[in-house]
Design an enzyme around this catalytic site. Structure first.
Site, PDB file in Angstrom:
ATOM      1  CB  CYS A   2      -9.654  27.352   5.283  1.00 10.28           C
ATOM      2  SG  CYS A   2      -9.847  28.025   3.945  1.00 10.28           S
ATOM      3  CD1 TRP A  74     -12.303  23.648  -0.832  1.00  8.40           C
ATOM      4  CD2 TRP A  74     -13.541  25.362  -0.262  1.00  8.40           C
ATOM      5  NE1 TRP A  74     -13.710  23.528  -1.548  1.00  8.40           N
ATOM      6  CE2 TRP A  74     -14.321  24.708  -1.253  1.00  8.40           C
ATOM      7  CE3 TRP A  74     -14.288  26.588   0.412  1.00  8.40           C
ATOM      8  CZ2 TRP A  74     -15.490  24.920  -1.551  1.00  8.40           C
ATOM      9  CZ3 TRP A  74     -15.466  26.785  -0.235  1.00  8.40           C
ATOM     10  CH2 TRP A  74     -16.158  26.056  -1.051  1.00  8.40           C
ATOM     11  CG  ASN A 100     -12.343  28.155   8.047  1.00  9.21           C
ATOM     12  OD1 ASN A 100     -12.961  28.329   7.018  1.00  9.21           O
ATOM     13  ND2 ASN A 100     -12.845  27.353   9.210  1.00  9.21           N
ATOM     14  N   GLY A 101     -13.126  31.285   6.502  1.00 14.39           N
ATOM     15  CA  GLY A 101     -14.302  31.988   6.266  1.00 14.39           C
ATOM     16  C   GLY A 101     -14.339  33.072   5.285  1.00 14.39           C
ATOM     17  CD  GLU A 482     -25.311   9.247   1.580  1.00 15.70           C
ATOM     18  OE1 GLU A 482     -25.719  10.490   1.126  1.00 15.70           O
ATOM     19  OE2 GLU A 482     -24.015   9.278   2.138  1.00 15.70           O
ATOM     20  CE  LYS A 486     -21.101   9.651   0.379  1.00  8.79           C
ATOM     21  NZ  LYS A 486     -21.920  10.216   1.342  1.00  8.79           N
ATOM     22  CG  HIS A 505     -44.523  10.280 -13.700  1.00  3.43           C
ATOM     23  ND1 HIS A 505     -45.802  10.584 -14.198  1.00  3.43           N
ATOM     24  CD2 HIS A 505     -44.596   9.739 -12.406  1.00  3.43           C
ATOM     25  CE1 HIS A 505     -46.399   9.744 -13.519  1.00  3.43           C
ATOM     26  NE2 HIS A 505     -45.827   9.082 -12.440  1.00  3.43           N
ATOM     27  CE  LYS A 611     -16.108  14.466   7.371  1.00  8.06           C
ATOM     28  NZ  LYS A 611     -17.171  13.801   6.639  1.00  8.06           N
TER      29      LYS A 611
HETATM   30  C1  F6R Z   1     -21.401  13.917   1.587  1.00  5.40           C
HETATM   31  C2  F6R Z   1     -21.190  14.894   2.751  1.00  5.40           C
HETATM   32  C3  F6R Z   1     -21.639  16.119   2.967  1.00  5.40           C
HETATM   33  C4  F6R Z   1     -22.167  16.447   4.394  1.00  5.40           C
HETATM   34  C5  F6R Z   1     -22.806  17.842   4.431  1.00  5.40           C
HETATM   35  C6  F6R Z   1     -23.121  18.104   5.723  1.00  5.40           C
HETATM   36  O1  F6R Z   1     -20.717  12.802   1.608  1.00  5.40           O
HETATM   37  O2  F6R Z   1     -20.069  14.632   3.725  1.00  5.40           O
HETATM   38  O3  F6R Z   1     -22.948  16.426   1.951  1.00  5.40           O
HETATM   39  O4  F6R Z   1     -23.268  15.467   4.846  1.00  5.40           O
HETATM   40  O5  F6R Z   1     -21.756  18.819   4.117  1.00  5.40           O
HETATM   41  O6  F6R Z   1     -22.153  18.014   6.912  1.00  5.40           O
HETATM   42  P1  F6R Z   1     -22.682  17.798   8.276  1.00  5.40           P
HETATM   43  O7  F6R Z   1     -23.270  16.580   8.573  1.00  5.40           O
HETATM   44  O8  F6R Z   1     -21.362  17.647   9.145  1.00  5.40           O
HETATM   45  O9  F6R Z   1     -23.328  19.079   8.622  1.00  5.40           O
END
Ligand code: F6R
Length: 616
Positions: A2, A74, A100-101, A482, A486, A505, A611
């Site tokens: 949010c 969100w 937010n939260g 990773e 992605k 396995h 994010k």
């Molecule tokens: C994936 C991604 C997430 C963050 C995770 C941790 O592309 O961005 O997996 O890596 O939410 O976020 P931070 O690094 O901000 O603690």
């Protein structure tokens, strides 16, 4: 999750709030809303869906006022409908709240307030804040907020305005981030720094348990009991232009292309080629402290956990001290055995991830020294840490982390060199070679980016696949993980990362003519164990090929053997084993990006994600 944005001053608030919300939309995009006060009346517009819907609504039903709040959501409690969209109001529509939260005790509070006659119109937990403030309001907003806070349980950041205590925004934090900005005659509050950059670079990160009262050109800070606190501003060096797309179609693509600069910035001033030392003076540990660390515990979430896993290989190889790696969400709820002399390294791009912070607090309570590797100056993790290693990637807006990952790996490599030096496990010559190789990374990254056109062609032949496997060994295994993350997060294709040696396995059963298998099959010709691993991965490639799998390999430039064994081959420049991950991940980021575009996905705002994960 949010995004909150608030403005107070003498300009028209709505366009400023909308602009702020635009740069916070990566935090949530289920619904959006704005509320402003004019002539003592609250005006409010909300709608489900993205911010563009709200803009459309405001075009047909405009609002005016010179202070107000906006929100991009969100959803946690309540469906992403218009009525559940923020801002929320009290019974008389005189008090407005964005949040937010999560308010954990909202049901109990709602029952109590309902029995006292308050009327609720939404399914959200946020609405209880508005009604609680209403309950205690007698003309002064901050006093009512302080009373309301005594009853709220959970992790939250919120902002409130009242038409009956005009020209004031009250904002509080106990969990998710809240950043305040001040300029002559105006005041701002936002969930993250980039939203404030068009207005100011002098920002105040609220601490947990703090309230800011924002009036035009004036900010007061207090704790939850109302006791005044001193203002603590930070100067942000990020350029506002960095937080825009700069000609790229998506933030993610821009951020992938920024990696040479991001890595270079992270190295600046930290490599002393004359004395063969990494200079981590800004971390703030003495040589004795560095020497005292006999164990390392790395903690992160998601992509940051992947960099932690790669960091384990780096630190164990170069510093020869034992390393454990934990997910923040696991560490916080397990019962780890305390090890004396442990350095806990928390890795978090945002510095605000709830699970990482909870794990950090737990490690601190267990007596560990804490070093945080973060991209955000002044973020919460920095205030809970004994030392800070900033990654200097610049603002990362795309939900899928890219340049932050490359800079985290760079920081972890420098940390491994530092520990290797103080523990005497590396010779000066080895250190010198490692440092000069680090300086070549930005240039090599530029070369890797030249693969983009070739990757687009590969993507065209693979984007219809429903499943992918990503395989690697050693420090390249976290890069396989990773690559899979992605792809799944932005293209919604099911993808799994696996250690290549584990295929026999179980996962071998998945292989058929429709399955693309992505191998990270690089080698460091000067390192015998790298050679051995490389041979084994080549065998794994042949095993998959003999079962008709489609092979895409990321290998070293000029490796004819891998090129021949693969259907698609993406070469990166030769490097030492532990630095190769920083190069290898780039083609995998581009692959995910190009596939997601071909599938018509919204790469900067993937479904169900946000994010900054500031809730559990
Ligand atoms: C994936 C991604 C997430 C963050 C995770 C941790 O592309 O961005 O997996 O890596 O939410 O976020 P931070 O690094 O901000 O603690």
């Amino acid at each position: 999750m949010c995004g909150i944005f608030g403005y107070i001053g003498n300009r028209d608030a709505v366009p400023i709030v909308l602009e702020g919300l635009k740069s916070l939309e990566y935090r949530g995009y289920d619904s959006a809303g704005v509320a402003v006060v004019k002539n003592g009346e609250v005006g409010l517009r909300r709608c489900s869906g993205k911010l563009s819907n709200l803009k459309g609504l405001l075009a047909s039903q405009p609002l005016e006022g010179n202070y107000g709040l906006g929100h991009t959501r969100w959803a946690t409690h309540g469906r992403p409908t218009e009525e559940n969209a923020h801002p929320h109001r009290d019974c008389k529509s005189r008090i407005v709240v964005v949040h937010n939260g999560i308010i954990e005790n909202y049901l109990t509070l709602k029952r109590g307030l309902t029995s006292e006659g308050h009327q609720f119109t939404t399914e959200t937990d946020t609405e209880v804040i508005a009604h609680l403030i209403e309950k205690y309001f007698d003309g002064n907003l901050e006093s009512a907020v302080i009373e309301a806070l005594k009853e709220l349980r959970g992790l939250f950041a919120f902002s409130a305005i009242s038409a009956d205590d005009p020209q004031k925004i009250v904002t509080g934090r106990d969990g998710p981030p809240s950043v305040v900005g001040r300029v002559e005659g105006e005041g701002f509050v936002a969930s993250d720094v980039p939203a404030l950059l068009p207005h100011t670079r002098d920002v105040l990160f609220l601490d947990d348990g703090e309230i800011a009262v924002i009036e035009p050109g004036r900010i007061r800070l207090m704790d939850f009991s109302g006791k005044e606190r001193e203002l603590h501003f930070n100067r942000i060096t990020w350029d506002p232009v960095q937080a825009e797309k700069g000609g790229f179609k998506h933030f993610m693509l821009k951020e992938i292309y920024e990696q040479p600069t991001a890595v270079s910035e992270t190295l600046v001033g930290r490599l002393s080629l004359d004395s063969n030392e990494v200079r981590l003076d800004d971390v703030g540990f003495s040589v004795e402290e560095w020497r005292s660390f006999k164990n390392v515990c790395l903690i992160g979430c998601g992509t940051s956990w992947h960099s932690g896993l790669a960091g384990k290989y780096m630190i164990e190889s170069l510093a020869r001290i034992p390393v454990q790696v934990d997910y923040g969400s696991e560490f916080r709820y397990r019962n780890p055995v305390p090890q004396p002399d442990t350095l806990c390294v928390v890795i978090t791009q945002s510095g605000e991830t709830a699970d990482a912070l909870a794990a950090q607090r737990k490690a601190r309570d267990m007596g560990m020294k804490i070093l945080t590797i973060t991209n955000v100056v002044g973020s919460m993790t920095t205030r809970l840490a004994d030392g800070v290693l900033h990654t200097r990637a610049g603002p990362e807006i795309g939900v899928a982390s890219t340049k932050a990952f490359a800079t985290q790996l760079t920081a972890l490599y420098m940390l491994a060199l530092q520990l290797g030096r103080v523990h005497g496990s590396m010779t000066l010559e080895q250190l010198g070679a490692a440092l000069s190789e680090l300086t070549t990374l930005p240039h090599k990254l530029e070369k890797v980016l030249e693969l983009d056109a070739r990757i687009e062609t590969v993507a065209k032949s693979l984007f219809r696949s429903n499943d992918f496997l990503f395989l690697g060994r050693g420090v390249h295994f976290p890069i396989a993980l990773e690559g899979a993350l992605k792809l799944k997060e932005i293209s919604y294709i099911h993808a799994e990362g696996y250690p290549a040696g584990e295929m026999k396995h179980g996962p071998n059963a998945l292989i058929d003519g429709n399955l693309p298998v992505v191998f990270v099959v690089t080698q460091d010709k000067d390192l015998p164990e790298s050679q051995q691993r490389y041979e084994k991965v080549l065998n794994n490639i042949r095993e998959v090929k003999s079962r008709d799998g489609i092979i895409l390999s990321v290998g070293i430039e000029g490796d004819e053997e891998v090129a021949e064994a693969s259907d698609h081959y993406l070469p990166v420049p030769a490097s030492s084993d532990l630095l190769l991950p920083i190069l290898e991940v780039v083609p995998l980021q581009l692959l995910a990006y190009r596939i997601a575009i071909l599938r018509g996905c919204d790469v900067d705002q993937p479904r169900n994600l946000a994010k900054s994960v500031t809730v559990e």
